[in-house]
Enzyme design. Structure first.
Site, PDB file in Angstrom:
ATOM      1  N   LYS A   1       6.766  -0.376   7.085  1.00 48.85           N
ATOM      2  CA  LYS A   1       6.290   0.940   6.670  1.00 48.85           C
ATOM      3  C   LYS A   1       7.469   1.873   6.503  1.00 48.85           C
ATOM      4  O   LYS A   1       8.297   2.027   7.402  1.00 48.85           O
ATOM      5  CB  LYS A   1       5.305   1.505   7.691  1.00 48.85           C
ATOM      6  CG  LYS A   1       4.720   2.837   7.232  1.00 48.85           C
ATOM      7  CD  LYS A   1       3.525   3.256   8.050  1.00 48.85           C
ATOM      8  CE  LYS A   1       2.942   4.544   7.478  1.00 48.85           C
ATOM      9  NZ  LYS A   1       1.765   4.996   8.242  1.00 48.85           N
TER      10      LYS A   1
ATOM     11  N   GLY B   1       0.682   5.845   0.311  1.00 49.04           N
ATOM     12  CA  GLY B   1      -0.087   7.047   0.555  1.00 49.04           C
ATOM     13  C   GLY B   1       0.835   8.219   0.760  1.00 49.04           C
ATOM     14  O   GLY B   1       2.058   8.105   0.674  1.00 49.04           O
TER      15      GLY B   1
ATOM     16  N   ASP C   1      -6.974   9.492  11.608  1.00 46.49           N
ATOM     17  CA  ASP C   1      -7.417   9.026  10.288  1.00 46.49           C
ATOM     18  C   ASP C   1      -8.130   7.682  10.414  1.00 46.49           C
ATOM     19  O   ASP C   1      -7.852   6.743   9.670  1.00 46.49           O
ATOM     20  CB  ASP C   1      -6.235   8.911   9.327  1.00 46.49           C
ATOM     21  CG  ASP C   1      -6.687   8.852   7.855  1.00 46.49           C
ATOM     22  OD1 ASP C   1      -7.796   9.330   7.564  1.00 46.49           O
ATOM     23  OD2 ASP C   1      -5.933   8.320   7.021  1.00 46.49           O
TER      24      ASP C   1
ATOM     25  N   VAL D   1       3.946   0.878   2.386  1.00 42.37           N
ATOM     26  CA  VAL D   1       4.113  -0.346   3.161  1.00 42.37           C
ATOM     27  C   VAL D   1       4.578  -1.459   2.239  1.00 42.37           C
ATOM     28  O   VAL D   1       3.998  -1.674   1.162  1.00 42.37           O
ATOM     29  CB  VAL D   1       2.791  -0.748   3.855  1.00 42.37           C
ATOM     30  CG1 VAL D   1       2.992  -2.018   4.674  1.00 42.37           C
ATOM     31  CG2 VAL D   1       2.302   0.375   4.750  1.00 42.37           C
TER      32      VAL D   1
ATOM     33  N   GLY E   1       0.842  -1.183   0.000  1.00 39.46           N
ATOM     34  CA  GLY E   1       0.000   0.000   0.000  1.00 39.46           C
ATOM     35  C   GLY E   1       0.876   1.231   0.000  1.00 39.46           C
ATOM     36  O   GLY E   1       2.073   1.173   0.289  1.00 39.46           O
TER      37      GLY E   1
END
Length: 763
Positions: free
Chosen positions: A45, A25, A130, A30, A23
């Site tokens: 991460k 962002g 978040d 990650v 993933g």
């Protein structure tokens, strides 16, 4: 997030192998990883850090969070400006994946678990900021956990002042939007939004609103009372959505207790056991009415002809009728008798973000409408509506200020995700159930088909749940998988089997297709007759030289695979490279430098050869193996009975060496499946994504660029491939005639003919 130097990460983590990206962002990305000493899968991460000292402080505090509903931080590493968090790998998918198939009991169980975890984080001075379905994940056994404190802030004993609007607009509290003082109540607001959406089957505000209008509604408009939701549930969720933080629950622990009490009132004292989730609420979060609960029900295979998504550990099934397909993830309990909310297939994708292809979903339904808890058409009453705030002008200013941040958060996301893990024997052919519609949003791995079958490609979709045949005219056809995660189907047609996180595909000359079904810890074979079987993995033993392939554990299926010209299969995992013989026995043929403790050859056999520091991809031809060592920027070759030699790489760092010997060139190699390809005469091709080029090492050992100018783009069709711009090439393939195919983001495929002219054959 700028491009990450995987070689630097590998050097910073010498006891880990680095896998694929899970993933990404605006606040980090990650990667999958595997700890070699502990034989443990992890998520890594990568956090951009303006201040390494600030990262250390935050990492130390996050690593001290010890709660059953918060992801565990194993370690953190700082090397210059490289900041890495080593976290547990969660194998059950995201709440975003399962939101359309949760039972009402499971929905409230998730809410109580998240609130309890937030209470622990807030007590240690940590805000999340978040909370959303993408950042709530499940273990393979079905335990909800909060992940990704990527934009969290460490508190100084009181709510801190936000210096930059950050978060996801759909879940942002008014004080986040307006730049006010943000404290724990902001996390409760976000969780309230999540619960409202889950129980009502609709967003808090119209899904068609623009971002500025959505932010204005968050600040000014009270959400409507969701029809059909019991008053006890509304009276818990709606106060959390108050515009004034002081009118929300006093703290997260009180919110967790209120959720538990509402669930007990609506469902009775055994609601937790019937949720199908694994809960470990602290004493402060439990309702006093929940004493003497029985054991928590694990996810059980449903019993009706519905194909849910996710994976589970089966124990006792929950009460009431449940569907009949195997749940491929944290499959929450099936709906209770009379429920109007059957389990629906869902997908572990991030909404509006790059992620696995999302199957078609039915319209969301209110969890309670039409049940004995709230008769169809009934409405709950609402108490404690928040006051209206007139802040339209402020919202407009904030929209402009946060445009960059929100744009990234909305479209990319920050949560980590991984396919579930399954072990044990296959339950057999899949039950009859309709497959999901064919869809291909991105190619995860590919292999060219044999000429006898018309060429084309065998492609793995982004989710790794399906293998499709993609003809050059764009026609898609099913090869394996139904689009729903699972492990069943061996002995039957591959198109009815279920896959989980396929990471690589290889095709033999006879048309057999081999799949690295990583999520299930197996290598599976589809014969020319279309029948699928497991040829490696699914057992409990540690893979070693001389072991039967079907007796080994899951880690072996995590790496690349390759099929030689004679049909011999090679597979890699945990820093080891094996050959599978015709009798189904594994033979250790190579290892990385870090995998020394796991590689004992059979008695009388020579020491296992070292292939470098990493195994990014493997290709085989006539007994010769080609291995990408992305950590050192080299391509290594294993000739039969010869020492390992370097075919390419070893020169100055970066992209250098064209026109000269490949062993003096600098390479920027890609780690991932399909990053090596051989043409019929033995020329080797590989992409260099960061250099925006594809290079070839010919049979004389000379390296040249065959496609790409070094600039990012997608132009140049009809001209020489070396004058065309490429868009981060990640995969290569060569057909039996010598035509080169290049794959990048999405489903784009470009063709370089024997005349060196480039064209686009699929986009």
């Amino acid at each position: 997030m700028p491009a990450v130097d995987r070689a630097r990460i590998a050097r910073a983590l010498p006891r880990y192998t680095i896998g694929e990206q899970l993933g990404a962002g605006s606040f980090g990305l990650v990667l999958a990883g595997h700890h070699l000493d502990l034989d443990r899968a992890v998520a890594i991460k990568v956090v951009p850090a303006a201040s390494a000292a600030e990262f250390r402080d935050e990492a130390r505090i996050l690593s001290r969070l010890d709660h059953p509903h918060i992801v565990r931080i194993h370690d953190y590493v700082v090397l210059d400006d490289l900041c890495l968090l080593i976290m547990e790998m969660l194998g059950g998918g995201t709440l975003a994946q399962h939101r359309h198939r949760l039972s009402a009991e499971a929905t409230l169980a998730v809410g109580a678990a998240v609130a309890d975890g937030l209470a622990h984080a807030h007590a240690h001075g940590v805000l999340h900021r978040d909370i959303k379905p993408d950042n709530i994940l499940f273990t393979a056994a079905g335990q909800p956990r909060i992940t990704d404190f990527g934009i969290g802030r460490i508190l100084d004993g009181a709510p801190g002042t936000v210096s930059q609007a950050a978060g996801t607009p759909r879940y942002m509290a008014p004080e986040q939007i307006t730049g006010g003082r943000v404290g724990p109540a902001a996390d409760l607001y976000a969780l309230g939004v999540v619960l409202y959406e889950l129980v009502s089957g609709r967003p808090v505000f119209d899904a068609g609103l623009s971002v500025p209008e959505l932010l204005r509604h968050q600040c000014e408009v009270d959400p409507p009372v969701p029809p059909g939701v019991p008053p006890a549930v509304c009276d818990v969720i709606l106060p959390a959505l108050a515009k004034d933080p002081a009118r929300r629950p006093p703290d997260a622990a009180a919110f967790a207790r209120a959720i538990s009490a509402a669930a007990t009132e609506v469902f009775g004292p055994d609601w937790q056991a019937r949720s199908g989730l694994v809960l470990a609420l602290t004493e402060s979060a439990r309702s006093t009415a929940q004493a003497r609960l029985g054991p928590v029900a694990r996810f059980a295979p449903p019993r009706a002809p519905v194909e849910p998504a996710g994976a589970g550990v089966s124990a006792s099934p929950p009460p009431g009728p449940s569907p009949t397909a195997e749940p491929p993830g944290p499959a929450p309990a099936a709906p209770r008798p009379g429920s109007a909310h059957p389990a629906h297939p869902a997908h572990p994708a991030h909404p509006a973000q790059p992620g696995p292809a999302r199957p078609e979903r039915p319209e969301p339904r209110n969890l309670f409408e039409g049940t004995r808890y709230a008769p169809r058409g009934g409405r709950a009453t609402r108490r404690g509506r928040g006051r209206v705030m007139a802040v339209t002008a402020m919202v407009a200013a904030v929209v402009l200020a946060m445009a960059g941040v929100v744009g990234l958060v909305v479209t990319r996301g920050t949560g980590s995700e991984s396919p579930p893990v399954a072990t044990g024997t296959d339950p057999g052919p899949a039950p009859s159930a309709p497959a999901l519609p064919l869809r291909l949003d991105e190619v995860r791995a590919w292999a060219t088909g044999p000429a006898a079958k018309g060429g084309g490609f065998y492609v793995v979709d982004r989710a790794g749940l399906r293998v499709l045949r993609l003809d050059l005219d764009g026609t898609l056809s099913a090869v394996a998988g139904t689009g729903v995660a699972g492990s069943i189907g061996d002995g039957g047609p591959a198109t009815a089997a279920r896959l989980r996180g396929v990471s690589d595909v290889a095709v033999a000359a006879d048309g057999s297709v081999f799949l690295a079904d990583s999520g299930n810890g197996r290598i599976r074979r589809i014969g020319p007759d279309g029948v699928i079987t497991t040829v490696a993995g699914g057992g409990e033993r540690v893979a070693a030289d001389g072991t039967r392939a079907t007796e080994v554990s899951l880690s072996l299926a995590s790496g690349p695979i390759a099929v030689d010209t004679d049909g011999t299969l090679y597979l890699a995992g945990a820093g080891r490279l094996f050959r599978l013989d015709q009798a189904g026995v594994l033979h250790l043929v190579g290892r990385t430098e870090q995998a020394g403790g796991y590689v004992t050859p059979s008695p009388g056999q020579p020491p296992v050869r070292v292939v470098g520091q990493s195994i990014g991809d493997v290709e085989a031809r006539d007994g010769r193996l080609y291995v990408v060592d992305y950590s050192t920027g080299r391509v290594q070759v294993l000739d039969p009975d010869e020492p390992v030699r370097t075919l390419a790489g070893g020169g100055p760092a970066g992209f250098t060496g064209d026109g000269g010997p490949a062993t003096a060139a600098g390479l920027t190699l890609t780690s991932g499946p399909s990053s090596l390809a051989l043409d019929p005469v033995g020329n080797l091709f590989f992409p260099e994504s960061s250099a925006q080029r594809v290079r070839r090492v010919d049979t004389r050992g000379v390296i040249t660029t065959v496609a790409g100018t070094g600039e990012y783009g997608s132009d140049g069709n009809g001209g020489p491939a070396t004058a065309a711009r490429l868009a981060s090439p990640a995969r290569v393939a060569v057909d039996t005639t010598g035509v080169l195919y290049i794959g990048g983001a999405g489903t784009a495929i470009r063709r370089v003919g024997l005349d060196t002219v480039i064209s686009t054959v699929h986009d």
